[in-house]
Structure formats: structure tokens, C-alpha cells
Design a protein around this motif. Structure first.
Motif, PDB file in Angstrom:
ATOM      1  N   LEU A   1      49.936  31.726  38.706  1.00 49.12           N
ATOM      2  CA  LEU A   1      49.416  31.826  40.144  1.00 49.12           C
ATOM      3  C   LEU A   1      49.651  33.492  40.493  1.00 49.12           C
ATOM      4  CD1 LEU A   1      47.722  30.076  41.884  1.00 49.12           C
ATOM      5  CD2 LEU A   1      49.811  29.685  43.264  1.00 49.12           C
ATOM      6  N   PRO A   2      50.778  34.079  40.264  1.00 45.44           N
ATOM      7  CA  PRO A   2      50.998  35.418  40.677  1.00 45.44           C
ATOM      8  C   PRO A   2      50.096  36.302  39.984  1.00 45.44           C
ATOM      9  CG  PRO A   2      53.137  34.448  40.336  1.00 45.44           C
ATOM     10  CD  PRO A   2      52.018  33.564  39.973  1.00 45.44           C
TER      11      PRO A   2
ATOM     12  N   LYS B   1      46.342  36.813  40.770  1.00 44.58           N
ATOM     13  CA  LYS B   1      45.891  37.003  41.787  1.00 44.58           C
ATOM     14  C   LYS B   1      44.788  38.038  41.857  1.00 44.58           C
ATOM     15  CE  LYS B   1      49.068  37.823  45.875  1.00 44.58           C
ATOM     16  NZ  LYS B   1      50.317  38.460  46.204  1.00 44.58           N
TER      17      LYS B   1
ATOM     18  N   LEU C   1      41.840  36.071  41.445  1.00 44.56           N
ATOM     19  CA  LEU C   1      41.367  35.293  42.822  1.00 44.56           C
ATOM     20  C   LEU C   1      41.022  36.050  43.717  1.00 44.56           C
ATOM     21  CD1 LEU C   1      44.610  32.715  42.858  1.00 44.56           C
ATOM     22  CD2 LEU C   1      42.230  32.081  42.773  1.00 44.56           C
ATOM     23  N   LEU C   2      41.497  37.185  43.780  1.00 37.30           N
ATOM     24  CA  LEU C   2      41.056  38.184  44.787  1.00 37.30           C
ATOM     25  C   LEU C   2      39.504  38.396  44.689  1.00 37.30           C
ATOM     26  CD1 LEU C   2      41.645  40.028  47.433  1.00 37.30           C
ATOM     27  CD2 LEU C   2      42.113  41.865  45.784  1.00 37.30           C
TER      28      LEU C   2
ATOM     29  N   PHE D   1      45.603  40.877  50.569  1.00 33.87           N
ATOM     30  CA  PHE D   1      46.026  40.307  49.356  1.00 33.87           C
ATOM     31  C   PHE D   1      46.407  41.241  48.234  1.00 33.87           C
ATOM     32  CE2 PHE D   1      46.008  35.964  50.366  1.00 33.87           C
ATOM     33  CZ  PHE D   1      45.158  35.816  51.264  1.00 33.87           C
TER      34      PHE D   1
ATOM     35  N   THR E   1      47.843  43.900  45.928  1.00 34.65           N
ATOM     36  CA  THR E   1      49.213  44.414  45.879  1.00 34.65           C
ATOM     37  C   THR E   1      49.239  45.966  45.708  1.00 34.65           C
ATOM     38  OG1 THR E   1      48.907  43.778  43.466  1.00 34.65           O
ATOM     39  CG2 THR E   1      50.071  42.429  44.633  1.00 34.65           C
TER      40      THR E   1
ATOM     41  N   GLN F   1      47.832  47.756  42.856  1.00 38.59           N
ATOM     42  CA  GLN F   1      46.350  47.918  42.304  1.00 38.59           C
ATOM     43  C   GLN F   1      46.161  49.319  42.511  1.00 38.59           C
ATOM     44  OE1 GLN F   1      45.144  45.124  40.769  1.00 38.59           O
ATOM     45  NE2 GLN F   1      43.863  44.245  42.368  1.00 38.59           N
TER      46      GLN F   1
END
Lengths: 291, 289, 414
Positions: free
Chosen positions: A204-205, A208, A211-212, A283, A285, A288
Motif C-alpha cells: 500500500l505505501p 501511493k 494510487l494518486l 496525498f 509525499t 515526490q
């Protein structure tokens, strides 16, 4: 900045230039024209915020906006969760994986307009497969007018949208899953982690970013939903499934009220932009896009 | 471990596997069902499509619709047009997107975040507002009925997603790789070409698939309808919309479904080809060298 | 010297025709649906044979009326002459005329000539006193009924709604056969149906002076009647709110309805070899409230000329040709159009193949166009939503008309 940094900058800009030029040429002129139109009246005179005031009193706009929010708000989370589930399943090695993956991409690959007509037929109360199956399974006693009742029609639209667009999420998440190094899983399996912990702590992490991307683009696209609603319900029944895009299309191309149409577009844009900005800053991080 | 426990584990494992495959079958069916309905409908003749109760299998398979389409030179040309335009869009979009994404993710340019968001701009507006201005533009410069008229807007609208995806992917490549290469005297372009790109196949292939089968290439309708007015210049989605029955109210279901099935073939081929690339680029182990 | 002369002569011979044709041959275009019958292409070829200086191109667009409308509008908005002639739906006329996109045709489309066409179609071609369209094909709402079932029950075709409800109720046998199906989905077809019923109760949207008279006793009665069809008399299935023309045709053609309101196109299809109701159907004017004349809603297409066209003269010649007696007759046989010239309804060949055309003519004479108003699209959209909600049972007829009228007032005021 050192000389090297400046030339790096120039090089960086140079790389982006083609994209910016294309976007500028194609998108900038229509956007500016649109902005201008929204501040003018139909007589060609400057009208200030008049059109926007009209918008705030426009009941039909409020309804279509609410519909669009509901459709997006319900279907996007479903698409994301379902997409995640499918992606994880398809990421495993199994017999016939390639065939299955190709099948899963199919809904996204079919032209929206045509598949919408198929859905319209499937949901038809006399000839539709949906009613037929439900009747045979004894889940209902008599044919339901799926596209004829507001709540049911809403369900049909969301169903068709989820069906069509989940593959988009699956594709993006699969690519994301691909780039998670497998030795990470090996590392924590040594500590006795089970599948759920694998998912929660690593998958999951690291998913991210993917998912974004999926969230932002799906939200924007669903917010602009047009084709499927136009064909399935035409905005009905009783205007209960009309989306903002449909209303804009009608205003510009059928009522020929260009100024007001431009106003709707600008308002829509501001909302979408706000949403994107919020999601992005919530969302994304810090890691990025930082060198 | 006792024998009973071992047996129990084996049974449990078998159950899990069969449940898994059942899930797979369900997933496949869920995604394919409407499409299967189209395939079945394309083989029916007109009356059976409207029969009650619903006929799931045609009593007689009729290939008429397919015959009609395959022997139509216009439909074949439209098919060809769609392929060329979609391939061109995918190619150019990937090229520009990769360059831009690399720049955004690696090079410290000012206003990076702003630029990123600017690139998203085109997506935040409904397609229709671009229609008339673009039409004016294309008509003025005589691009109507030429592929360029469609490739340009398609690339424009596909860029944001492609850039975001590639940029996101580039983030996951450790910077040490490039730092090492730069110390060895490689230029940025060489790094991009020889090191980054080969590692990016999963993302590139994914992007390619999303662009090619997405709403701004193969399946796009609105611009294709407006900018291509000659029969021979049209693309497949418009060709399907032009399939008509004997009167303005009729919908020639069989033929439309057949056309859809045919139109799906190149897409399937494309996806299968690029899928392999996604899997091929999987060996991340290569990174640790 | 001779060589130079020779070259000059040869060049002249080669160049002269190019110059002549380049100057004289003119191309005009219009947008239409693919017309598989081929009638239009044939008429165009015949026209080009007689007029070698004009080339006509029919650009094919999708079947969907709305999509073609959008294509025309895109062309106009871009100020382009991509479509010289506009083959337009009767409802587009006031909109396009108000925007100034059409050329008035009164100079050559005389009053005498107009009288040869169906009155309703001409009425729908005029905006603010000027004519912008020459009607080519027409369409009107018809009540189809199962002649065999009515005869078996010894009923004559109903003239009043009262008779209609009685017959439908008695002859239906749900769920196999319903009494009545019509187009009730939220789209333009719904308004065609609504207007017919509204007129049949003596109501209207606008009166002769153009005042809004929608919210009237007659209007409420009419709208309530539509609600009653589904919910009170229960002769119409609930699914009617999703039907367009094709759905109702299939229901009627499969023998699942006693009455069906649809356009003329259904007749031919329902009489085909494999149709279960072949030879069992009849058509009549729609019923009405006692003492009130019934009117069908007019549909139909006609030619106008775009303001941006560079070859208006050529357009005039073509339009005169294609709307002539012979061309319309040809289009009727090849492409199935219902012609707009009154004389064609007495044509022997047409009547031989379609004897029902004499009945159709009577219906057409009393057909009315939809309100000829530039904001008609928006008015129609308002009406659609409210009528649909009444059909769904969500809103009372009184409330619906009250809200609809006030919304329409708001639109007209702007």
C-alpha cells in the motif's frame, strides 16, 4: 547557482518545451476565449459577474452539479478499491494470466458510445438481459424499469461507469505493483509476516504514487462524464441523472447560449482545480518531485 | 507435523487454489459479459435480437454482418486510418511525455510543481469547448481530413496522464544509478537513452496501452466526427455511428455489434504485445548491479 | 516562329478548359444521414447531369439528429462554408434563423409555390415572417392499432379518449399484451407525444400572439391524462418512461400492444413478411377530447441555405430541383421519405404501393409544428423534465405545469 545548474535548468526546460508548446497551441486559445466569453453578455458587452450570479440561482445547474458529485463520489472509490483488488489478484502468477489480463482491459478498450448502447439494451425492461437473469434467478417478480426510475437509473449509470473504468485503475496499479522490489517481501517474511501485513506495510505505501495518479485522473474524468449518460438516460428520468457536462453541452450546442455556457465551464474548472489541488497536497509525499 | 495435519493443510491449500481460480473466472466473466453479449448479437439475425424471452444462443449463426463489413472498402480504410492515427498518437505522446517527465523528476527547474499542474490543465475542461476553436484552426490551415488534425489534439489530451505516469515511475528509480553514470562521464541524454529507458518498459508499455485504447485515440468520437468529413478519411468509432438501418429510427444491431467486435481486435493485439513488455521489464533484480 | 505559335496554341487548348472549368464548376455541400436507400445520391446524379457546372456533395453524418445538428452548428460557429445547404429538422429553424445563419428564401420561394406544399410544414419554415426553408420530407404522429383485435371486439377505431381508454382496457391482457405504448423517455419524442395530447384537450404552449398559456385547465387535464395512462387506467407499462421509437415499434410489431403512437416509418416495417402483425394493423388520427380537433406533431426536414455559402445561386437551383415533384417521388420510392408536396398524395403510383397514404394525407393536413420559437430547445428541455416526472408519478400535473411555466418565463425573459 553554478553554471552547471543553470545549463541543467535550460536543458530541463528544453525537454519540457515540446509538451508545453503543444498544450499552449491547442489548449490556450480556447481557454482564454472561454474565459472572456463568460464575462460578456449575449450582446457582446462586458457584463462582469452577471453570468456567475445567474449560475448561482440556476436550479438546474445545482441539480446537475449534485448529480455529478454523487456519481463521482460513489463510483470513484468503488473503482479504486475494486481496481486495487483486481490488480493484486492479477499480479500473482497463475495459469492463463495473460489471457485474463487482456480480458480485464477490454471494458476500457471499447468505445464508450457503443458500449453504452449495449448497456441500454441490457437494462431494457422488455428485452433486457439484466431483467431476464434476475427473473430466472427469482430475485424479482416482474421486470423492473431500470432506466426509468431515478434511483435505479443512478445505479445503472454507476454500474456502467465502474465496469468501464476499473480497468484503467487496474492497469495503472499493476504497473505500480510491478515496480515494488520483491526482496522487500522476502525481507519481512523472514520476520514471519503474513499476506495482510505484506499488503499493509509494503504494497500500500509503495503504491501511493500510482494510487494518486489513478485517483486524480479518474476523478477528473468521472466529473466530466458525458457519453454514457447521454445514451443511457439522456439526463433523465426527470433530470435525475443529468451531469454538468450534459448541461454544458445543451447550453452551448442546443440553446446556443454561448456566454452562459462559458460561465458554466469556468465554474466547473475552478471546482475541479480546487479538488485536484486538495488531493495533490494531501496525498503527495514530500519525496515526490524533489531533487 | 502429524499426518492428519499434513492432510488438512493439503486440503486447505487445494481449497484456496480452487477458490482463487473461481475468483479469476468470475473476474473474467464480469469484464467480458457485455462484450460477449455483443459477440452473440453480432451473429444473430435481426428478429432474434428482439425476442422475448431473451435468446442467449442464436438458433442459426449468421455471418452476414461480418461479411458486409469486411467487404466494405470504406470500413477497411477507416480501420486503417484508426490504426495509423492511434499509433502516431501513442508514439509522439510517449516521446514528449518521457522527455518532460524525465525533466520534471530529475532536473531541478524552477516552478516544477506549477508546471506539473499546468500540464493537467487541458484535462480539467470538457472536450467540447475545444471543438469549435480547433475546428476553425484546422479548417483555416487545411488540415481537415488529414491525420494531423486528429493526432495533434489527441497527443495534447493524452500528455498529462502520460507525463504524470512516467514522472511517477522515474521517481522509483534510485538516483545513485544516474549519479554513477554522470561520474563516468555520461551526458543526460545518454543516461536517458541507455539506462533509464530500458528500465522503464513496464511504465512505457502501460502508458502505451492507456493512450492507444484510451478516450483520445482509438475510441475518440467527437473530434473524429468533426474533423474528418470524407468517408475515406473517417475513423472506426465514427464509421460505427454511421452504420444505419433502412430508416432513421432503426438501429442495425447485428452490424454494429459485429463492427465493435472487429474494432476490438487491433486493441486486443496491441494489449497482448505490450503486456509482454510489462512482464519482461519485471526483473528489478537487474537494478542491483 | 511556327514552333512558338504551336506551343502557344497547344497551351491554350490545354489551359483554356482548365480555366473554364476552374471558374465555372462550382461545388456545393450538405450534411445528411447515410441514406442507405440511395435516393439522394440518385437525385444528385440526375441534377449534375442536367447542370454540368454544379457538383453536389452529400456529406454523410450519423443517424442521430442531435449529432448532425451539432455538426452544422460547429460549422456555423467557425464561420465556415463547409456546408452550403442546411438540411434541417423543422425544430432547428427558429434557432438558426435567429442567429442569422440562414438566408431568407422569399424572393424565389413564392406564395403560390408554397401553397403546393403541406401547410404545417410551411408554417414551420417561417420565422418572423420570412421563409428560411423549403420542406422536403415530413413526419407526423399516428395512432396505430390492431385492426384484428378491434374488429374481434366489434370496436371502431376510437375518436375520443374515453372510447380509447375503454377499448385499451378491455382488449389488453397484461403482461402479454398492453393497451397502449408511446415514446415516454426523456427526449424530444416525449414532447411530440405531450404536445399531441395537450392539443387534443384544447391546450397549447403559446397562443397565436405568442403568450405563454401552458399552465391552463386544459394543460393540467392533458398532463394528468398522461399520468393516468400509466398509473390510473394502467394501460401503459411503467417502462414507457424509457421508450423511444424503436422500443415501441418492437413491442407493437411483436404483437404486445393494442395501440401504439409512432411515426409513418413503422407502417412499412410492420407490414413486412416476417412481421407477426402483418395485415393486422390500421392507422388513424389520434383521439381527442370530445369536440376538440386532434393534431399530430409535425416532424420533417427541409433545405435552407447557409449565410456563409459562397455559391448561393447554385444552392437555389439544387433546392428547386430536389424539392420538385419528380425528385420527391423518386426519393419516396428509393429512400422512403414522406413527401411534402400535396399533389404527390394523389399520385397513382404512390397510392398503388402505399394505399394508406390517403389516410396519412388527412392526418398530415391537420398536423402542427412545434412552437416556432428560437428558444424552443430550451423550452422543450424544461417541458421534458417536468412531463417525465409526472409520468414517473413524482410530481402532480398542477405542480409540474406551474413550475414549468415559471421556468420557461425565466428563459424567455433573458
Amino acid at each position: 547557482m553554478s553554471g552547471k545548474d543553470i545549463s541543467e535548468q535550460k536543458f530541463g526546460l528544453f525537454l519540457i518545451l515540446p509538451s508545453l508548446i503543444i498544450l499552449g497551441v491547442v489548449a490556450l486559445y480556447p481557454l482564454f476565449r472561454n474565459l472572456l466569453l463568460s464575462f460578456m453578455g449575449s450582446d457582446g458587452q462586458f457584463a462582469g459577474l452577471h453570468n456567475f450570479l445567474l449560475l448561482l440561482q440556476d436550479g438546474r445547474f445545482k441539480k446537475s452539479f449534485l448529480n455529478t458529485l454523487l456519481i463521482s463520489g460513489i463510483s470513484v472509490p468503488i473503482q479504486l478499491s475494486l481496481g486495487l483488488f483486481f490488480a493484486v489478484v492479477l499480479h500473482k502468477k497463475f495459469l492463463g494470466r495473460e489471457v485474463v489480463r487482456t480480458a480485464v482491459f477490454l471494458p476500457w478498450a471499447l468505445p464508450t458510445a457503443i458500449i453504452a448502447v449495449t448497456w441500454k439494451w441490457i437494462f431494457n425492461d422488455f428485452y433486457g438481459v439484466f431483467n431476464d437473469l434476475l427473473l430466472r434467478l427469482n430475485l424479482i417478480n416482474e421486470p423492473l424499469a431500470w432506466l426509468g426510475r431515478p434511483n435505479l437509473a443512478f445505479f445503472c449509470i454507476i454500474f456502467a461507469e465502474v465496469w468501464k473504468c476499473t480497468p484503467f485503475v487496474v492497469v495503472i496499479l499493476l504497473a505500480g505493483l510491478q515496480s515494488i522490489p520483491s526482496d522487500l517481501y522476502e525481507a519481512i517474511s523472514v520476520d514471519g509476516a503474513n499476506a495482510w501485513q505484506n499488503f499493509k506495510l509494503i504494497t500500500l505505501p509503495l503504491l501511493k504514487p500510482a494510487l494518486l495518479v489513478a485517483l486524480i485522473f479518474r476523478s477528473i474524468q468521472t466529473f466530466g462524464i458525458f457519453d454514457s449518460i447521454w445514451i443511457l438516460t439522456g439526463g433523465g428520468p426527470g433530470g435525475s441523472t443529468e451531469s454538468v457536462s450534459l448541461y454544458i453541452y445543451d447550453t452551448v450546442f442546443r440553446y446556443l447560449k454561448f456566454n452562459y455556457g462559458a460561465t458554466l465551464v469556468v465554474f466547473n474548472f475552478v471546482i475541479s482545480l480546487t479538488f485536484v489541488l486538495i488531493v495533490y497536497y494531501m496525498f503527495a509525499t514530500r519525496r515526490q518531485f524533489e531533487y | 507435523m502429524s499426518i492428519e495435519k499434513r492432510k488438512k493443510n493439503a486440503v486447505w491449500r487445494k481449497l484456496k487454489i480452487s477458490f482463487f481460480y473461481l475468483l479469476i473466472i468470475f473476474i473474467v466473466f464480469f469484464h467480458l459479459a457485455p462484450f460477449l453479449w455483443q459477440v452473440i448479437s453480432s451473429l444473430k439475425n435481426a428478429e432474434e435480437i428482439y425476442s422475448i424471452p431473451v435468446k442467449y444462443f442464436p438458433s442459426s449463426v449468421s455471418w452476414d454482418s461480418y461479411k458486409h463489413l469486411i467487404t466494405s472498402p470504406v470500413f477497411l480504410k477507416n480501420f486503417f486510418n484508426s490504426i495509423i492515427i492511434s499509433l502516431a498518437t501513442t508514439f509522439f505522446c510517449l516521446v514528449f511525455a518521457t522527455l518532460s517527465a524525465y525533466s520534471l523528476s530529475r532536473i531541478n527547474i524552477k516552478f516544477k510543481n506549477l508546471l506539473q499542474l499546468l500540464l493537467l490543465l487541458a484535462c480539467l475542461f470538457p472536450q467540447i469547448i475545444f471543438l469549435v476553436p480547433l475546428y476553425e484552426f484546422m479548417a483555416k490551415f487545411h488540415f481537415i481530413n488529414k491525420s494531423f488534425a486528429l493526432v495533434l489534439p489527441y497527443v495534447t489530451f493524452s500528455l498529462p496522464l502520460a507525463i504524470w505516469m512516467m514522472a511517477g515511475f522515474f521517481q522509483t528509480i534510485p538516483k545513485e544509478l544516474e549519479e554513477q553514470a554522470m561520474i563516468d562521464g555520461f551526458s543526460r541524454m545518454k543516461i536517458l537513452w541507455k539506462i533509464i529507458l530500458p528500465l522503464s518498459w513496464p511504465a512505457l508499455a502501460t502508458c502505451a496501452i492507456l493512450i492507444f485504447i484510451g478516450p483520445f485515440a482509438w475510441n475518440e468520437f467527437l473530434f473524429a466526427l468533426t474533423f474528418m468529413t470524407r468517408d475515406m478519411s473517417r475513423t472506426v468509432p465514427v464509421a460505427i455511428a454511421l452504420l444505419s438501418g433502412a430508416s432513421m429510427y432503426e438501429v442495425p444491431w447485428s452490424r454494429i455489434c459485429a463492427a465493435c467486435v472487429l474494432a476490438t481486435l487491433p486493441v486486443v493485439i496491441f494489449v497482448v504485445l505490450f503486456q509482454r513488455k510489462i512482464i519482461a521489464g519485471l526483473t528489478r533484480g537487474a537494478l542491483k548491479g | 516562329m511556327i514552333k512558338k505559335l504551336f506551343v502557344a496554341v497547344i497551351s491554350l487548348i490545354v489551359v483554356f478548359p482548365l480555366l473554364v472549368y476552374a471558374d465555372e464548376q462550382v461545388k456545393i455541400t450538405f450534411l445528411w444521414w447515410p441514406d442507405p436507400g440511395g435516393g439522394f445520391e440518385e437525385v444528385i446524379k440526375d441534377f449534375e447531369k442536367e447542370n454540368s457546372d454544379i457538383r453536389v456533395e452529400m456529406i454523410k453524418g450519423p443517424t442521430s439528429t442531435d449529432t448532425r445538428e451539432m455538426m452544422y452548428i460547429t460549422g456555423f460557429l467557425a464561420g465556415r462554408s463547409d456546408y452550403d445547404m442546411v438540411l434541417m429538422d423543422i425544430v432547428w429553424l427558429p434557432k438558426f434563423a435567429k442567429q442569422g445563419w440562414l438566408v431568407p428564401l422569399d424572393e424565389w420561394f413564392s406564395k403560390e409555390e408554397k401553397s403546393k406544399f403541406l401547410p404545417g410544414d410551411i408554417e414551420g419554415s417561417i420565422y418572423k415572417g420570412r421563409t428560411y426553408r423549403v420542406p422536403l420530407q415530413t413526419d407526423a404522429g399516428i395512432l396505430y392499432y390492431r385492426k384484428d383485435l378491434l374488429e374481434a371486439g366489434e370496436y371502431a377505431s376510437p375518436k375520443t379518449w374515453k372510447e380509447f381508454i375503454e377499448i385499451a382496457g378491455k382488449l389488453q391482457n397484461k403482461p402479454d399484451i398492453w393497451g397502449f405504448v408511446f415514446q415516454g423517455k426523456q427526449y424530444e419524442g416525449l414532447i411530440c407525444n405531450f404536445l399531441e395530447i395537450l392539443w387534443s384537450f384544447g391546450g397549447d404552449v403559446f397562443d397565436e400572439e405568442g403568450n405563454l398559456v401552458l399552465n391552463s385547465q386544459e394543460g393540467i387535464e392533458a398532463l394528468k391524462f398522461m399520468y393516468d395512462l400509466v398509473h390510473t387506467y394502467q394501460v401503459t407499462p411503467e417502462g414507457v418512461v424509457t421508450y423511444e421509437e424503436e422500443e415501441t415499434r418492437h413491442i407493437f410489431q411483436e404483437g404486445r400492444a393494442v395501440f401504439c403512437r409512432n411515426w409513418p416509418y413503422m407502417w412499412k416495417l410492420a407490414q413486412e413478411e416476417n412481421s407477426p402483425v402483418k395485415g393486422k394493423i390500421g392507422m388513424s388520427v389520434l383521439p381527442s377530447k370530445k369536440g376538440i380537433q386532434s393534431h399530430s406533431t409535425l416532424g420533417g426536414w427541409g433545405f435552407g441555405i447557409s449565410k456563409f455559402s459562397k455559391n448561393k445561386e447554385a444552392c437555389i437551383r439544387f433546392i428547386e430541383y430536389i424539392t420538385s415533384y419528380e425528385s420527391q417521388k423518386k426519393l419516396h420510392f428509393k429512400s422512403g421519405i414522406v413527401p411534402t408536396r400535396r399533389a404527390l398524395f394523389k399520385d397513382k403510383d404512390i397510392l398503388k404501393q402505399n394505399p394508406f397514404y390517403s389516410d396519412l394525407y388527412k392526418i398530415l393536413l391537420s398536423a402542427k409544428p412545434r412552437p416556432v420559437h428560437p428558444d424552443y430547445s430550451q423550452v422543450s428541455d424544461v417541458l421534458r423534465r417536468f412531463v417525465h416526472r409526472v409520468l414517473l408519478g413524482e410530481l402532480s400535473a398542477e405542480k409540474a405545469l406551474e413550475s414549468a411555466e415559471s421556468e420557461i418565463e425565466g428563459i424567455l425573459r433573458k
